[in-house]
Every structure is written in C-alpha cells, then in structure tokens.
Write a protein that holds these residues in place. Structure first.
Motif, PDB file in Angstrom:
ATOM      1  N   PHE A  91       0.829  -1.196   0.000  1.00 22.82           N
ATOM      2  CA  PHE A  91       0.000   0.000   0.000  1.00 22.82           C
ATOM      3  C   PHE A  91       0.868   1.251   0.000  1.00 22.82           C
ATOM      4  N   VAL A  92       0.322   2.312  -0.580  1.00 25.07           N
ATOM      5  CA  VAL A  92       0.894   3.655  -0.534  1.00 25.07           C
ATOM      6  C   VAL A  92      -0.278   4.583  -0.292  1.00 25.07           C
ATOM      7  N   ASP A  93      -0.218   5.424   0.729  1.00 24.73           N
ATOM      8  CA  ASP A  93      -1.394   6.237   1.035  1.00 24.73           C
ATOM      9  C   ASP A  93      -1.013   7.560   1.678  1.00 24.73           C
ATOM     10  N   SER A  94      -2.012   8.424   1.826  1.00 26.39           N
ATOM     11  CA  SER A  94      -1.818   9.762   2.371  1.00 26.39           C
ATOM     12  C   SER A  94      -3.006  10.121   3.257  1.00 26.39           C
ATOM     13  N   TYR A  95      -2.730  10.667   4.446  1.00 27.39           N
ATOM     14  CA  TYR A  95      -3.774  10.927   5.430  1.00 27.39           C
ATOM     15  C   TYR A  95      -3.502  12.209   6.216  1.00 27.39           C
ATOM     16  N   PHE A  96      -4.590  12.750   6.811  1.00 32.38           N
ATOM     17  CA  PHE A  96      -4.458  13.749   7.864  1.00 32.38           C
ATOM     18  C   PHE A  96      -4.592  13.016   9.190  1.00 32.38           C
ATOM     19  N   TYR A  97      -3.960  13.521  10.226  1.00 34.74           N
ATOM     20  CA  TYR A  97      -3.995  12.823  11.511  1.00 34.74           C
ATOM     21  C   TYR A  97      -3.983  13.812  12.682  1.00 34.74           C
ATOM     22  N   ARG A  98      -4.392  13.314  13.844  1.00 31.80           N
ATOM     23  CA  ARG A  98      -4.346  14.085  15.084  1.00 31.80           C
ATOM     24  C   ARG A  98      -4.076  13.104  16.229  1.00 31.80           C
ATOM     25  N   ASN A  99      -2.923  13.249  16.876  1.00 29.99           N
ATOM     26  CA  ASN A  99      -2.520  12.388  17.989  1.00 29.99           C
ATOM     27  C   ASN A  99      -2.649  13.132  19.313  1.00 29.99           C
ATOM     28  N   SER A 100      -3.150  12.480  20.333  1.00 23.36           N
ATOM     29  CA  SER A 100      -3.249  13.074  21.667  1.00 23.36           C
ATOM     30  C   SER A 100      -2.327  12.325  22.621  1.00 23.36           C
ATOM     31  N   TYR A 101      -1.525  13.076  23.382  1.00 21.81           N
ATOM     32  CA  TYR A 101      -0.562  12.509  24.313  1.00 21.81           C
ATOM     33  C   TYR A 101      -0.849  12.990  25.735  1.00 21.81           C
ATOM     34  N   GLU A 102      -0.414  12.195  26.702  1.00 18.22           N
ATOM     35  CA  GLU A 102      -0.437  12.597  28.101  1.00 18.22           C
ATOM     36  C   GLU A 102       0.892  12.210  28.735  1.00 18.22           C
ATOM     37  N   LYS A 103       1.319  13.015  29.696  1.00 19.68           N
ATOM     38  CA  LYS A 103       2.535  12.701  30.438  1.00 19.68           C
ATOM     39  C   LYS A 103       2.116  11.994  31.717  1.00 19.68           C
ATOM     40  N   ARG A 104       2.419  10.703  31.790  1.00 25.37           N
ATOM     41  CA  ARG A 104       2.026   9.881  32.926  1.00 25.37           C
ATOM     42  C   ARG A 104       3.269   9.361  33.641  1.00 25.37           C
ATOM     43  N   GLN A 105       3.365   9.675  34.928  1.00 26.02           N
ATOM     44  CA  GLN A 105       4.526   9.301  35.732  1.00 26.02           C
ATOM     45  C   GLN A 105       5.814   9.776  35.070  1.00 26.02           C
ATOM     46  N   GLY A 106       5.770  10.994  34.537  1.00 27.25           N
ATOM     47  CA  GLY A 106       6.942  11.606  33.937  1.00 27.25           C
ATOM     48  C   GLY A 106       7.241  11.192  32.517  1.00 27.25           C
ATOM     49  N   LEU A 107       6.419  10.320  31.915  1.00 26.01           N
ATOM     50  CA  LEU A 107       6.673   9.830  30.565  1.00 26.01           C
ATOM     51  C   LEU A 107       5.520  10.189  29.632  1.00 26.01           C
ATOM     52  N   TRP A 108       5.844  10.671  28.424  1.00 25.44           N
ATOM     53  CA  TRP A 108       4.823  10.941  27.413  1.00 25.44           C
ATOM     54  C   TRP A 108       4.356   9.621  26.815  1.00 25.44           C
ATOM     55  N   GLN A 109       3.028   9.454  26.702  1.00 23.57           N
ATOM     56  CA  GLN A 109       2.456   8.271  26.062  1.00 23.57           C
ATOM     57  C   GLN A 109       1.324   8.690  25.131  1.00 23.57           C
ATOM     58  N   LEU A 110       1.209   7.980  24.013  1.00 23.86           N
ATOM     59  CA  LEU A 110       0.128   8.217  23.055  1.00 23.86           C
ATOM     60  C   LEU A 110      -1.142   7.554  23.582  1.00 23.86           C
ATOM     61  N   ILE A 111      -2.197   8.348  23.791  1.00 26.72           N
ATOM     62  CA  ILE A 111      -3.420   7.799  24.373  1.00 26.72           C
ATOM     63  C   ILE A 111      -4.528   7.610  23.350  1.00 26.72           C
ATOM     64  N   ASN A 112      -4.549   8.406  22.298  1.00 26.26           N
ATOM     65  CA  ASN A 112      -5.539   8.178  21.230  1.00 26.26           C
ATOM     66  C   ASN A 112      -5.152   8.948  19.983  1.00 26.26           C
ATOM     67  N   GLY A 113      -5.772   8.559  18.887  1.00 25.02           N
ATOM     68  CA  GLY A 113      -5.509   9.225  17.618  1.00 25.02           C
ATOM     69  C   GLY A 113      -6.670   9.038  16.661  1.00 25.02           C
ATOM     70  N   VAL A 114      -6.798   9.978  15.742  1.00 26.86           N
ATOM     71  CA  VAL A 114      -7.798   9.876  14.683  1.00 26.86           C
ATOM     72  C   VAL A 114      -7.114  10.208  13.369  1.00 26.86           C
ATOM     73  N   SER A 115      -7.630   9.655  12.276  1.00 26.62           N
ATOM     74  CA  SER A 115      -7.066   9.946  10.955  1.00 26.62           C
ATOM     75  C   SER A 115      -8.183   9.967   9.928  1.00 26.62           C
ATOM     76  N   TRP A 116      -7.962  10.733   8.887  1.00 24.35           N
ATOM     77  CA  TRP A 116      -8.994  10.870   7.855  1.00 24.35           C
ATOM     78  C   TRP A 116      -8.334  11.288   6.545  1.00 24.35           C
ATOM     79  N   HIS A 117      -9.083  11.068   5.431  1.00 28.13           N
ATOM     80  CA  HIS A 117      -8.588  11.452   4.106  1.00 28.13           C
ATOM     81  C   HIS A 117      -8.852  12.920   3.851  1.00 28.13           C
TER      82      HIS A 117
END
Length: 233
Positions: free
Chosen positions: A207-233
């Motif tokens: 596959f080869v593709d192209s998308y828009f995206y939005r990632n949400s992060y939180e800093k938990r116990q001093g570490l950044w973690q990815l908690i959710n994301g959405v993507s669309w054409h």
C-alpha cells in the motif's frame, strides 16, 4: 461479539476483519446453528463449491484492502518528521530519548521544551513502527490507547501489538509534513497534528497512502504516552 468463519476466532464488535487470515467477520448470533447444519446430509455440488471458493478469495482480497486503508492511517498519523527515520533516536538540537523517558526533565521547563519533547516522542513512535519494534511500541502506547479511522475501523493497543507480533503489518517509511504541536499550560497534555504519507504492506498486500492525523498525548509518571488518535482522508 464477531467471529471468523475460517479460523473460528472471536473478536470485539469494533473489528471488521480477522487479524489472522483477513476473513470478513460476522456477528455471532446462534452458536448451535453450525451444529444443526452439520447433522443434515448434503450433496456436494462442484459448481457451488467453486463459486464459494472464488467468493471467499475476493472477500479476503477486499478485506485486505480495507485493512490497508485503516492500518495505513495508523502508521501515518504517528510519525512527525519527514526523512528522519534513521536518525530520530539521537537527533541534535532536541532532547534525547533517555532524557524524555527517565523522568528527569530540565529544571523549570517551558512550553517550548515540552513541545520539543513531544515532537521527539512522536518521532520515536514512527521509528518503532518502521522497525517493527514491539517492546518500544508497548512502552510508548498507553494501555488505554485507541485509534479511530474514517473508514469505521477502531484499534486498541492490543490489536496493534498483535498485528506486529503475527507479522501481518510492516512499513517501508512514514513521513509527515509541517506537523503542528500544542501543549497544555500544565505541560502534561499535548497534541500533534498534520498530513502524512506512508508505504508498506498488510498481509503481503502493498500500500501507498496519504492521510491527515491528530494524535493526543499525556505525560504519565513523567513519561509521554500516546493515548488516542484519529485519521482521515
């Protein structure tokens, strides 16, 4: 619940295809229905058998393509710098992975510092996807992580790790142009958004593709973690 007609595995209602063989999932309504059908003698019909095999082949191919759309989005929205796959883990001018993940930030951090950290973590997730680094993905994705695409597909952290552990997903590259990074005033939450491209394969289907995206992060116990994301054409 849904079930796979080929391998009989059961999945949550949010999935549309089997993670093992790509078969379209169906709702599990009557567990005894198959048993009743097995007790009735039927005559083999070669023509119907051929048609059924052909139908399953095209259904599997269609499922794989649908999976490509969803999983391409998964990879695309996670990577924040174009052309830096081989150098992201030690990039000059930004905080090192060790600084981010040891919970020892610089004294009196500013929003600029937090944005730089978040940019690096987002890049680290992309590098882990390209390198199929499951242990690193396990650290960077929050346990309650969930991704949702515009094709109706939703994946949890467990779903993502399973796809990698079974060899059903790989990437050649993930790139992003002009990512936008926002950080909350308390420096514990952030968002990375932009437009990205990727190339890879899902169950040997390229596959080869192209998308828009939005990632949400939180800093938990001093570490950044990815908690959710959405993507669309």
């Amino acid at each position: 619940m849904k079930t796979c007609a080929t391998c009989q595995r059961q999945y949550a209602d949010s999935l549309q295809y089997c993670l093992e063989d790509g078969t379209v999932l169906t709702h599990l309504t009557d567990p005894q229905a198959t048993l009743r059908l097995d007790t009735r003698p039927t005559q083999s019909n070669p023509i119907r058998t051929e048609r059924r095999v052909a139908w399953r082949f095209f259904a599997l191919a269609g499922t794989a393509l649908a999976g490509v759309i969803g999983m391409v989005a998964l990879g695309i929205f996670l990577y924040s710098w174009s052309g830096t796959n081989s150098n992201n883990e030690n990039r000059q001018g930004g905080p090192s992975v060790a600084t981010i993940n040891t919970g020892q930030p610089a004294s009196n951090p500013t929003k600029t510092d937090a944005q730089r950290e978040l940019d690096q973590v987002n890049s680290d997730v992309g590098v882990a996807l390209v390198r199929s680094d499951v242990p690193k993905l396990d650290r960077l994705l929050a346990d309650d992580y969930r991704w949702v695409g515009d094709q109706g597909l939703s994946l949890t952290k467990g779903d993502v790790l399973t796809l990698y552990n079974t060899g059903n997903l790989s990437y050649e590259y993930l790139t992003t142009a002009d990512p936008k990074i926002e950080v909350s005033d308390d420096l514990t939450k952030g968002v990375v958004a932009g437009h990205a491209k990727s190339r890879g394969q899902l169950r040997r289907v390229p596959f080869v593709d192209s998308y828009f995206y939005r990632n949400s992060y939180e800093k938990r116990q001093g570490l950044w973690q990815l908690i959710n994301g959405v993507s669309w054409h």
